[in-house]
Design a protein around this motif. Structure first.
Motif, short mmCIF file in Angstrom:
data_model
loop_
_atom_site.label_atom_id
_atom_site.label_comp_id
_atom_site.label_asym_id
_atom_site.label_seq_id
_atom_site.Cartn_x
_atom_site.Cartn_y
_atom_site.Cartn_z
N MET A 1 -3.81 5.69 -4.74
CA MET A 1 -3.66 5.23 -6.12
C MET A 1 -2.97 6.30 -6.96
SD MET A 1 -6.48 3.31 -8.50
CE MET A 1 -7.55 4.68 -8.67
N TYR A 207 -1.80 -1.66 -8.16
CA TYR A 207 -3.02 -1.42 -7.40
C TYR A 207 -4.11 -2.35 -7.92
CZ TYR A 207 -7.49 0.58 -6.06
OH TYR A 207 -8.76 0.73 -5.59
N TYR A 208 -4.73 -3.10 -7.02
CA TYR A 208 -5.92 -3.85 -7.37
C TYR A 208 -6.91 -3.65 -6.22
CZ TYR A 208 -9.05 -7.44 -9.10
OH TYR A 208 -10.16 -8.08 -9.58
N PRO A 209 -8.16 -3.27 -6.52
CA PRO A 209 -9.09 -2.91 -5.45
C PRO A 209 -9.34 -4.08 -4.48
CG PRO A 209 -10.21 -2.97 -7.60
CD PRO A 209 -8.75 -3.13 -7.86
N SER A 210 -9.44 -3.75 -3.17
CA SER A 210 -9.71 -4.80 -2.20
C SER A 210 -11.20 -4.93 -1.90
CB SER A 210 -8.93 -4.56 -0.91
OG SER A 210 -9.28 -3.29 -0.41
N GLN A 213 -16.26 -0.30 -5.12
CA GLN A 213 -16.26 1.11 -4.75
C GLN A 213 -17.37 1.50 -3.78
OE1 GLN A 213 -16.23 3.46 -8.31
NE2 GLN A 213 -14.09 4.05 -8.03
N VAL A 225 -14.27 -7.72 -6.73
CA VAL A 225 -14.97 -6.63 -7.44
C VAL A 225 -15.67 -7.22 -8.67
CG1 VAL A 225 -13.47 -4.80 -6.60
CG2 VAL A 225 -12.83 -6.03 -8.68
N PHE A 228 -12.82 -5.09 -13.32
CA PHE A 228 -11.66 -4.25 -13.06
C PHE A 228 -11.21 -3.56 -14.33
CE2 PHE A 228 -7.19 -3.42 -13.49
CZ PHE A 228 -6.98 -2.57 -12.41
#
Ligand code: C2O
Ligand code: CU
Ligand code: CU
Length: 509
Positions: A1, A207-210, A213, A225, A228
């Motif tokens: 990131m 970037y987008y979280p897969s 965390q 998630v 965001f």
């Protein structure tokens, strides 16, 4: 990131282009709007970013209308694979559904149900596949509304957060004669601002979280998630842009089109905003406000007077939740560096519109609706409305022409921006209550007096901030003029994509 610092205020604010109709005659106006993949530079020091947008722009072009009949063919020309992580365990994206589905909703619009962009009315590239609620290819907008700031965005079930994050959002401004009679700042002095947060990879891609965390190994990949928050703030598709202005009045529409982030806007010069409108159009009279809170999907219409600030640089700041003063606490910069090109003839009228008193004595139905926090089968946070999932039979089924009072009872730990399709409403008040007592007994025990809405939210609304541990009371305008299938939901996109959405069916009288 991308963790590197990007310099703020090095790119000029893009002025959104107005969409051109294919055909316009006295009866109607016809547009074709293609959703396309493209690359666009979002900051001087970042390579071009892959995006999806309406007519290949990010954000999508503005449509300016005034009581005219508009037909739009929203055409999906997108690839068949998503470039953001699709979680195939959540509603709509599961059971072998095509990965890339789209459907367009005009947010705040009074639109017939077959053109409202129902989340299950999705379609794929070239209309090859369509969802169970799909009714028509050509959408029709009668635009019978008073002048206001609407916006349009994707609404496909289970992937709305990804489609809007990719760029599928834009303004939809309704104009009318009354607005023109007000001599507000116009032309190049009237600028819509769409505000969104994003994160990036080093190569400039989004970037987008897969997955969350602290993901448990049991989670599917990708996994949605719970919320965001991006590291960079974009206005009209540029990271922290600047705008050169003349020392005069400007009109700005502020739209929070972020997935989760809420903002508290203020000006570094300490000067106030003259607020003239909310989601539903003009306020009764302008109000002076130093701070404006906007949750996702909320809008305000403001005038900023730069006339006493010649030569200054003024920062539009954000002091909302999770804002870092050096990064996400910055929004954009105004440089009062242009010479005055002519006398400022615009005014801030002392009266804008007649807003009738809340029709409390005409309420035909009172509802008590909870916002609930649960866990899903993977142990992930699951937020529900009225303790029901999206596919449970409709329970909110108002009759055509009725006025309803909704008590939104928030049992969760967060604020949720709740949005109702088709109608506007007014906020009556918010009142704190004992959440634990309610969970034990199902009864409301208030712990304080009802608090009236803030001045900035005393106009027509279609999205309301429902705070934790409070009952938020709203009074709807008359449900109508259409009957049929609509929805109501939380506008935190990560929540609406994961069950925090319910059908709304307007029944005949
Ligand atoms: Cu802005 Cu149902 O959406
Ligand atoms: Cu809407
Ligand atoms: Cu929510």
């Amino acid at each position: 990131m991308l963790k590197r610092r990007l310099q703020p205020f090095v790119d000029q604010l893009p002025i959104l282009k107005t969409l051109k109709p294919i055909k316009k005659d006295k009866d109607s106006t016809f547009y074709i709007v293609r959703m396309k993949e493209f690359y666009q530079k979002l900051h001087r020091d970042l390579p071009a970013t892959r995006l999806w947008g309406y007519e290949g722009q990010y954000p999508g072009p503005t449509i300016v209308e005034k009581n005219e009949k508009v037909n739009v063919l929203w055409a999906n020309h997108l690839p068949e694979r998503h470039f953001l992580p699709v979680d195939k365990t959540i509603h709509g994206a599961n059971k072998g559904a095509p990965e890339v589905r789209t459907v367009v909703h005009v947010h705040g619009g009074t639109t017939p149900p077959s053109s409202d962009g129902h989340p299950d009315a999705w379609f794929t590239r070239g209309f090859k596949q369509t969802g169970p609620q799909f009714k028509r290819k050509m959408y029709h907008y009668p635009n019978h509304q008073d002048a206001t700031t609407l916006w349009y965005h994707d609404h496909a079930l289970g992937i709305t957060r990804l489609n809007i994050y990719a760029g599928l959002a834009g303004f939809y401004l309704v104009r009318d004669r009354h607005e023109r009679s007000l001599s507000l700042p116009k032309g190049k002095y009237e600028i819509p601002l769409i505000i969104q947060d994003r994160s990036f990879h080093e190569d400039g891609s989004l970037y987008y979280p897969s997955k969350p965390q602290r993901a448990s190994p049991k989670l599917p990949t990708p996994s949605i998630v719970p919320e965001f928050l991006g590291d960079f703030i974009l206005v009209n598709g540029k990271i922290w842009p600047f705008l050169k202005v003349e020392p005069r009045k400007y009109r700005f529409r502020l739209l929070n089109a972020s997935n989760t982030r809420s903002y508290i806007f203020s000006l570094s010069s300490g000067q106030p905003f003259f607020q003239i409108g909310t989601d539903g159009g003009f306020l009764q009279a302008p109000i002076l406000v130093k701070q404006i809170t906007l949750f996702p999907a909320e809008r305000v219409d403001v005038i900023i007077d730069f006339s006493a600030h010649k030569g200054q640089q003024i920062i539009l700041r954000n002091t909302g939740a999770n804002a870092n003063p050096k990064t996400t606490g910055l929004v954009m910069q105004f440089r009062v560096s242009l010479p005055l090109s002519g006398k400022d003839e615009s005014t801030i009228p002392s009266r804008l519109k007649t807003i009738h008193r809340l029709p409390l004595n005409q309420v035909q139905k009172i509802r008590h609706l909870t916002l609930d926090q649960k866990k899903d089968r993977y142990g992930r946070q699951l937020l529900l409305l009225n303790n029901k999932r999206w596919d449970a039979p409709a329970t909110e089924t108002p009759r055509l022409g009725n006025i309803e009072l909704w008590n939104l009872i928030n049992l969760t730990n967060d604020t949720h921006p709740i949005h109702i399709h088709l109608i506007d409403f007014f906020i009556l008040n918010r009142q704190p209550f004992d959440v634990q007592h309610f969970k034990r007994s199902g009864k409301i025990r208030f712990t304080g007096p009802p608090v009236p809405p803030a001045p900035y939210e005393r106009g027509g609304k279609d999205t309301v901030r429902v705070e934790s541990g409070k009952v938020t009371r709203i009074i709807t305008t008359r449900f109508g003029p259409y009957t049929g299938n609509y929805v109501w939901h939380c506008h935190i996109l990560e929540h609406e994509d994961n069950e925090m959405m319910r059908p709304l069916i307007v029944k005949p009288e």
